[in-house]
Design an enzyme around this catalytic site. Structure first.
Site, mmCIF file in Angstrom:
data_model
loop_
_atom_site.group_PDB
_atom_site.id
_atom_site.type_symbol
_atom_site.label_atom_id
_atom_site.label_comp_id
_atom_site.label_asym_id
_atom_site.label_seq_id
_atom_site.Cartn_x
_atom_site.Cartn_y
_atom_site.Cartn_z
ATOM 1 N N HIS A 81 36.125 5.707 -4.908
ATOM 2 C CA HIS A 81 35.432 4.814 -3.981
ATOM 3 C C HIS A 81 35.512 3.398 -4.532
ATOM 4 O O HIS A 81 35.368 3.186 -5.729
ATOM 5 C CB HIS A 81 33.959 5.227 -3.864
ATOM 6 N N ASP A 94 21.703 7.270 5.676
ATOM 7 C CA ASP A 94 22.271 6.012 5.166
ATOM 8 C C ASP A 94 22.544 5.039 6.311
ATOM 9 O O ASP A 94 22.340 3.832 6.160
ATOM 10 C CB ASP A 94 23.555 6.274 4.373
ATOM 11 N N ARG A 100 18.096 -2.224 6.097
ATOM 12 C CA ARG A 100 18.257 -3.122 4.937
ATOM 13 C C ARG A 100 18.943 -4.416 5.362
ATOM 14 O O ARG A 100 18.599 -5.504 4.890
ATOM 15 C CB ARG A 100 19.086 -2.427 3.853
ATOM 16 N N SER A 154 23.027 4.783 -1.753
ATOM 17 C CA SER A 154 23.808 4.739 -0.517
ATOM 18 C C SER A 154 25.250 5.207 -0.785
ATOM 19 O O SER A 154 25.780 6.070 -0.093
ATOM 20 C CB SER A 154 23.776 3.307 0.030
ATOM 21 N N LYS A 196 27.002 9.353 -0.013
ATOM 22 C CA LYS A 196 28.196 9.563 0.812
ATOM 23 C C LYS A 196 29.319 10.219 0.010
ATOM 24 O O LYS A 196 30.029 11.085 0.504
ATOM 25 C CB LYS A 196 28.661 8.226 1.403
HETATM 26 N N1 URA Z 1 28.339 -0.027 0.144
HETATM 27 C C1 URA Z 1 27.595 1.036 0.587
HETATM 28 O O1 URA Z 1 28.138 2.062 0.998
HETATM 29 N N2 URA Z 1 26.245 0.914 0.555
HETATM 30 C C2 URA Z 1 25.620 -0.178 0.111
HETATM 31 O O2 URA Z 1 24.396 -0.194 0.110
HETATM 32 C C3 URA Z 1 26.391 -1.262 -0.322
HETATM 33 C C4 URA Z 1 27.756 -1.155 -0.303
#
Ligand code: URA
Length: 430
Positions: free
Chosen positions: A82, A161, A168, A183, A187
């Site tokens: 990621h 999320d 947010r 977050s 994922k």
């Molecule tokens: N990328 C994400 O997936 N979540 C965040 O909170 C910030 C960057």
């Protein structure tokens, strides 16, 4: 349990318990807890932070709010990566075929680009015929047969999320390190891999602006991953200039093809070989990180990684693409240096925004993109240039606006003293 008590405890700096955090996340997803209370809780977290246990509990509550991909039908070690988002970041499309070519299994769900950063799915869809909407059964079959598949994230993954991120975004609580960590990790964990490599970008074009913040984010994400029994390594990498030379979807795919044929830019090659070495080692395809790195280097230079790229793109619908002739633009303009000296900075943010304004990226989620347009740098930080030398080429299908030119004018800092080529990887945390 009352939401107001949970908010007050967090506001006073008392850590929330697992039950409290689960209560908030489940209640928010079900619609039982209103936005205004969750907003207050997020702001309390922003100021008070979260300890490692709380970040783990939050990740867990978010993870179980949706589907978790079951990769148990895939034999062998599953690897994933990621990136926190960068400009010119085409790493997945190099790394995937590279590690798959030595037998590691990459089953990856990717996202789209927004604003100045690009997304892997947009780069993939710029290739004629290449599909990203693969059914789960075919996805698993493809990874078993050719060791890799890359598909779009489904809506069923971590719905908490999506809701929290939207909140947010409008409450000024995006830049909280434990919230970012939970977050991202929820994922990644929902995608089911055993080994996760995280590319945490720092600098002008990145979420994290300082090494200290990037270290803290990396440390928490590694700790969360370990609590779930995963092998997690974070690479803190430089985003003070775009990665590689190309920015823009097809231009980046062409650079991927060149890199897989042993002709990639130094920074992109270094990053891909280093991340690949950890993936290959943890997938038990080499006896040490060093041996894995040598193997990765060979695969980029002996045609094997490119062969795997062709196999992967064919499996997902792209056949006989002529990568030397697939970029279709009306004009290519050269942008010239106005000073003589060493390049100290190429602001990734400005280059990313300029490419977006050319039509290569999205300002809002609904925007269409032109896969052909973008920017190709001809010089990088540390290079010496003379006034009038070409700094970059602009590939365009629309008028070159004043706004784009002024973004480019502000992108460069050229100085008289010699500048060293910056290190791509600043730190590795595992
Ligand atoms: N990328 C994400 O997936 N979540 C965040 O909170 C910030 C960057």
């Amino acid at each position: 349990m009352r939401m107001v008590d949970i908010i007050e405890r967090k506001r006073m700096g008392t850590p929330n318990t697992q039950e409290e955090i689960k209560f908030v996340i489940d209640g928010y997803v079900n619609g039982d807890i209103p936005d205004y209370q969750v907003s207050a809780w997020l702001m309390a977290i922003y100021f008070q932070g979260m300890d490692d246990d709380e970040a783990f509990f939050l990740t867990k509550a978010m993870l179980y709010s949706g589907d978790i991909i079951d990769l148990s039908q895939i034999d062998g070690v599953k690897v994933d990566k990621h990136s926190t988002g960068g400009v010119g970041d085409k790493t997945t499309l190099v790394l995937g075929p590279l590690v798959a070519s030595v037998g590691a299994k990459l089953a990856k769900l990717s996202g789209r680009g927004l604003g100045h950063t690009g997304g892997t799915l947009d780069k993939m869809e710029s290739v004629p015929g290449l599909r990203i909407d693969i059914e789960e059964e075919k996805f698993i079959k493809q990874v078993n047969e050719i060791n890799m598949a890359v598909a779009g994230q489904t809506k069923k993954i971590v719905p908490a999320d999506k809701l929290l991120y939207a909140l947010r975004d409008v409450t000024g609580t995006v830049p909280s390190i434990p919230l970012i960590a939970s977050s991202i990790m929820s994922k990644k964990l929902a995608s089911g891999a055993d080994v996760i490599c995280l590319d945490v970008k720092i600098g002008d074009g990145a979420f994290m602006k300082t090494l200290e913040d990037a270290e803290e984010l990396s440390r928490i994400m590694v700790s969360i991953g370990k609590s779930f029994g995963k092998k997690v390594t974070a690479f803190i990498t430089n985003m003070d200039q775009p990665l590689g030379f190309a920015v823009g979807n097809r231009l980046e795919v062409k650079e991927v093809v060149d890199t897989l044929n042993g002709k990639g830019p130094d920074d992109l090659v270094e990053l891909c070989e280093d991340i690949a070495s950890y993936m290959i080692y943890y997938a038990r395809k080499a006896d040490s990180i060093e041996a894995a790195k040598a193997l990765a280097h060979d695969q980029l230079n002996n045609g094997k990684a490119y062969e795997k790229f062709l196999e992967f793109t064919k499996a997902q619908g792209a056949n006989d693409v002529d990568y030397n002739n697939f970029i279709q633009v009306k004009d290519v303009d050269s942008y010239l240096a106005t000073e003589t000296g060493y390049i100290k900075e190429i602001k990734a943010l400005n280059i990313g925004l300029a490419s977006m304004k050319l039509g290569g990226g999205r300002e809002t989620k609904e925007d269409d993109i032109d896969p052909n347009v973008g920017i190709v740098l001809t010089k990088k930080v540390g290079d010496y240039v003379k006034k009038g030398d070409v700094l970059l080429d602009i590939y365009r299908n629309t008028e070159l606006t004043k706004e784009i030119v002024s973004l480019l004018d502000d992108a460069y800092i050229i100085v008289s003293e010699e500048i060293k080529t910056p290190k791509t990887i600043q730190k590795i945390i595992n």
